[in-house]
Design an enzyme around this catalytic site. Structure first.
Site, PDB file in Angstrom:
ATOM      1  N   LYS A 221     -39.117  23.072 -41.700  1.00 40.14           N
ATOM      2  CA  LYS A 221     -39.233  24.507 -41.452  1.00 40.14           C
ATOM      3  C   LYS A 221     -37.969  25.231 -41.910  1.00 40.14           C
ATOM      4  O   LYS A 221     -36.861  24.856 -41.534  1.00 40.14           O
ATOM      5  CB  LYS A 221     -39.454  24.752 -39.955  1.00 40.14           C
ATOM      6  CG  LYS A 221     -39.708  26.207 -39.618  1.00 40.14           C
ATOM      7  CD  LYS A 221     -40.083  26.368 -38.172  1.00 40.14           C
ATOM      8  CE  LYS A 221     -38.879  26.461 -37.252  1.00 40.14           C
ATOM      9  NZ  LYS A 221     -38.057  27.662 -37.450  1.00 40.14           N
TER      10      LYS A 221
ATOM     11  N   ASP B 256     -40.788  30.024 -42.016  1.00 38.03           N
ATOM     12  CA  ASP B 256     -40.848  30.659 -40.688  1.00 38.03           C
ATOM     13  C   ASP B 256     -39.995  31.930 -40.694  1.00 38.03           C
ATOM     14  O   ASP B 256     -38.893  31.951 -40.160  1.00 38.03           O
ATOM     15  CB  ASP B 256     -40.341  29.643 -39.644  1.00 38.03           C
ATOM     16  CG  ASP B 256     -40.234  30.218 -38.241  1.00 38.03           C
ATOM     17  OD1 ASP B 256     -40.973  31.157 -37.914  1.00 38.03           O
ATOM     18  OD2 ASP B 256     -39.397  29.706 -37.464  1.00 38.03           O
TER      19      ASP B 256
ATOM     20  N   LYS C 126     -41.344  34.948 -39.745  1.00 39.29           N
ATOM     21  CA  LYS C 126     -41.881  35.798 -38.659  1.00 39.29           C
ATOM     22  C   LYS C 126     -41.895  37.271 -39.033  1.00 39.29           C
ATOM     23  O   LYS C 126     -41.265  38.101 -38.373  1.00 39.29           O
ATOM     24  CB  LYS C 126     -41.046  35.627 -37.390  1.00 39.29           C
ATOM     25  CG  LYS C 126     -41.006  34.236 -36.814  1.00 39.29           C
ATOM     26  CD  LYS C 126     -40.297  34.231 -35.456  1.00 39.29           C
ATOM     27  CE  LYS C 126     -40.110  32.843 -34.902  1.00 39.29           C
ATOM     28  NZ  LYS C 126     -39.101  32.029 -35.627  1.00 39.29           N
TER      29      LYS C 126
ATOM     30  N   ASP D 132     -43.516  44.131 -39.414  1.00 46.39           N
ATOM     31  CA  ASP D 132     -43.151  45.405 -40.046  1.00 46.39           C
ATOM     32  C   ASP D 132     -44.441  46.196 -40.238  1.00 46.39           C
ATOM     33  O   ASP D 132     -45.503  45.773 -39.766  1.00 46.39           O
ATOM     34  CB  ASP D 132     -42.452  45.102 -41.385  1.00 46.39           C
ATOM     35  CG  ASP D 132     -41.450  46.193 -41.780  1.00 46.39           C
ATOM     36  OD1 ASP D 132     -41.787  47.377 -41.651  1.00 46.39           O
ATOM     37  OD2 ASP D 132     -40.340  45.840 -42.222  1.00 46.39           O
TER      38      ASP D 132
ATOM     39  N   THR E  89     -41.016  31.493 -27.636  1.00 48.23           N
ATOM     40  CA  THR E  89     -40.903  30.499 -26.564  1.00 48.23           C
ATOM     41  C   THR E  89     -39.604  30.648 -25.764  1.00 48.23           C
ATOM     42  O   THR E  89     -39.440  30.030 -24.720  1.00 48.23           O
ATOM     43  CB  THR E  89     -41.004  29.065 -27.135  1.00 48.23           C
ATOM     44  OG1 THR E  89     -40.292  29.024 -28.373  1.00 48.23           O
ATOM     45  CG2 THR E  89     -42.430  28.684 -27.368  1.00 48.23           C
TER      46      THR E  89
ATOM     47  N   ARG F 216     -33.005  21.512 -32.768  1.00 52.82           N
ATOM     48  CA  ARG F 216     -31.758  20.928 -32.271  1.00 52.82           C
ATOM     49  C   ARG F 216     -31.843  19.511 -31.719  1.00 52.82           C
ATOM     50  O   ARG F 216     -30.907  18.725 -31.955  1.00 52.82           O
ATOM     51  CB  ARG F 216     -31.112  21.898 -31.255  1.00 52.82           C
ATOM     52  CG  ARG F 216     -30.528  23.112 -31.953  1.00 52.82           C
ATOM     53  CD  ARG F 216     -30.319  24.285 -31.012  1.00 52.82           C
ATOM     54  NE  ARG F 216     -31.593  24.822 -30.555  1.00 52.82           N
ATOM     55  CZ  ARG F 216     -31.713  25.852 -29.747  1.00 52.82           C
ATOM     56  NH1 ARG F 216     -30.633  26.449 -29.288  1.00 52.82           N
ATOM     57  NH2 ARG F 216     -32.906  26.286 -29.402  1.00 52.82           N
TER      58      ARG F 216
HETATM   59  O1  C5P Z   1     -33.793  23.948 -31.899  1.00 60.03           O
HETATM   60  P1  C5P Z   1     -35.176  24.172 -31.387  1.00 60.03           P
HETATM   61  O2  C5P Z   1     -35.985  22.893 -31.270  1.00 60.03           O
HETATM   62  O3  C5P Z   1     -35.223  25.018 -30.141  1.00 60.03           O
HETATM   63  O4  C5P Z   1     -35.860  25.004 -32.563  1.00 60.03           O
HETATM   64  C1  C5P Z   1     -37.111  25.623 -32.434  1.00 60.03           C
HETATM   65  C2  C5P Z   1     -37.424  26.326 -33.707  1.00 60.03           C
HETATM   66  O5  C5P Z   1     -38.705  26.957 -33.595  1.00 60.03           O
HETATM   67  C3  C5P Z   1     -36.437  27.423 -34.103  1.00 60.03           C
HETATM   68  O6  C5P Z   1     -36.310  27.363 -35.519  1.00 60.03           O
HETATM   69  C4  C5P Z   1     -37.119  28.715 -33.701  1.00 60.03           C
HETATM   70  O7  C5P Z   1     -36.815  29.764 -34.572  1.00 60.03           O
HETATM   71  C5  C5P Z   1     -38.594  28.350 -33.833  1.00 60.03           C
HETATM   72  N1  C5P Z   1     -39.523  29.114 -33.005  1.00 60.03           N
HETATM   73  C6  C5P Z   1     -39.436  29.154 -31.629  1.00 60.03           C
HETATM   74  N2  C5P Z   1     -40.336  29.888 -30.891  1.00 60.03           N
HETATM   75  C7  C5P Z   1     -41.311  30.548 -31.501  1.00 60.03           C
HETATM   76  C8  C5P Z   1     -41.408  30.511 -32.898  1.00 60.03           C
HETATM   77  C9  C5P Z   1     -40.501  29.752 -33.617  1.00 60.03           C
HETATM   78  O8  C5P Z   1     -38.574  28.532 -31.053  1.00 60.03           O
HETATM   79  N3  C5P Z   1     -42.214  31.192 -30.786  1.00 60.03           N
END
Ligand code: C5P
Length: 245
Positions: free
Chosen positions: A36, A63, A65, A68, A127, A222
Site C-alpha cells: 500500500k 491509498d 483517500k 473533494d 479506524t 507499523r
Molecule cells: O501502521 P498501521 O498498521 O496502523 O497502518 C494502517 C494503515 O492503514 C495506514 O497506512 C493508514 O493510513 C491506513 N488506513 C487506516 N484506516 C483507514 C484507512 C486506511 O488506518 N480507515
C-alpha cells in the site's frame, strides 16, 4: 476465501522515501500479496515509486483517500487508474453520493485498452476514530451504524468495496453481500511491538479476528515495517491468517 494467505496481506509502505519503500518491497515481496502506498510516501516520492514497484512485479493499493468535489475526484481517480498495475484505489465515502458516482465512472474510464481496471474502495470512517471523536466532528451515532450506512451507499452506486475496521466486518458482509470487498486496517497481532510505541488506532483487532469477521484484505503497517525483523513479523501474520481461514 480461497486465495493463499499471503494474498490477504497488504503491507502499508508508510515510509518517507522511495529507497526505503523499495528496500521493504524487496524484503517482503514473497511474503505479502500487495503493498500500500499512502499519502506519506506518495507525497515524498511521487508516482515514480508506484511505477517502480509495479515494474518489479508488485501489486499496489494506491491509498490516497480522495475527498473533494466530484470533478476533482474524478480526475484523480482517472490518473490513478491510468497507472497500469494499480489494483486498489480509494476515496472517502463521506464525500457523498455524487462524488462516489464520479469516482465509479472514472475508475473504468482511466484504464488503458486491454488492461484490468483497479477495484474502487470507499473509506467509511477512519479506524483511528471512535464514537467520541466522531461526535467532535458532528457525526452522531454508533460507529458501526454509520459505517454500514456508508458501505451501503457506496455499494448502491457501484463502488467495489470498503475500508473499515474489523469491528464492522460482519455487519458490512451481512448488509452488502459476499462479493463486496472488505479491507481492514487497524490490525494488531497479539504480541505486536508497536503496542507499546505510538498507537493511534482506536478500532483495532488481531489478524484472526479480522479474517473471522469476513475481511478480504488486512492492511498492516507499523507491526511489520517498524518491527525489528519485518520479514518475520509479516510471516507470522500470514501464518495466523492461514490458520484462521
Ligand atoms: O501502521 P498501521 O498498521 O496502523 O497502518 C494502517 C494503515 O492503514 C495506514 O497506512 C493508514 O493510513 C491506513 N488506513 C487506516 N484506516 C483507514 C484507512 C486506511 O488506518 N480507515
Amino acid at each position: 476465501m480461497n486465495s493463499r494467505a499471503k494474498d490477504n496481506l497488504i503491507v502499508a509502505l508508510d515510509v518517507d522515501s522511495a529507497i526505503r519503500a523499495l528496500d521493504l518491497f524487496a524484503e517482503l515481496r514473497d511474503v505479502a500479496g500487495m503493498f500500500k502506498i499512502g499519502s506519506q510516501l506518495f507525497t515524498a516520492a511521487g508516482p515514480d515509486v508506484v511505477r517502480q514497484i509495479i515494474s518489479q512485479g508488485g501489486r499496489i493499493f494506491l491509498d490516497l483517500k480522495f475527498h473533494d468535489i466530484p470533478n476533482t475526484v474524478a480526475g484523480a481517480v482517472l490518473s490513478s487508474a491510468a497507472m497500469t498495475g494499480v489494483q486498489l484505489v480509494n476515496v472517502h465515502a463521506l464525500g457523498g453520493k455524487a462524488m462516489l458516482e464520479a469516482a465509479v465512472q472514472a475508475i473504468s474510464a482511466g484504464v488503458p485498452m486491454g488492461a484490468d481496471r483497479p477495484r474502487l474502495l470507499a473509506v467509511t470512517i477512519l479506524t483511528s476514530m471512535d464514537q467520541k471523536t466522531m461526535k467532535e466532528v458532528g457525526i452522531n451515532g454508533a460507529p458501526k451504524l454509520r459505517v454500514v450506512k456508508l458501505a451501503q451507499l457506496a455499494k448502491k452506486v457501484g463502488v467495489d468495496g470498503v475500508v473499515a475496521s474489523v469491528q464492522e466486518g460482519r455487519a458490512i458482509r451481512k448488509a452488502c453481500g459476499r462479493e463486496f470487498l472488505i479491507v481492514t486496517p487497524g490490525v494488531r497481532p497479539k504480541d505486536s511491538e508497536v503496542e507499546s510505541k505510538s498507537e493511534d488506532q482506536s478500532r483495532k483487532a488481531t489478524p484472526t479476528e479480522a479474517i473471522r469477521a469476513g475481511a478480504d484484505f488486512l492492511v498492516v503497517g507499523r507491526p511489520i515495517i517498524a518491527a525489528a525483523d519485518p520479514r518475520a513479523a509479516a510471516q507470522a501474520i500470514v501464518e495466523e491468517i492461514a490458520v484462521a481461514k
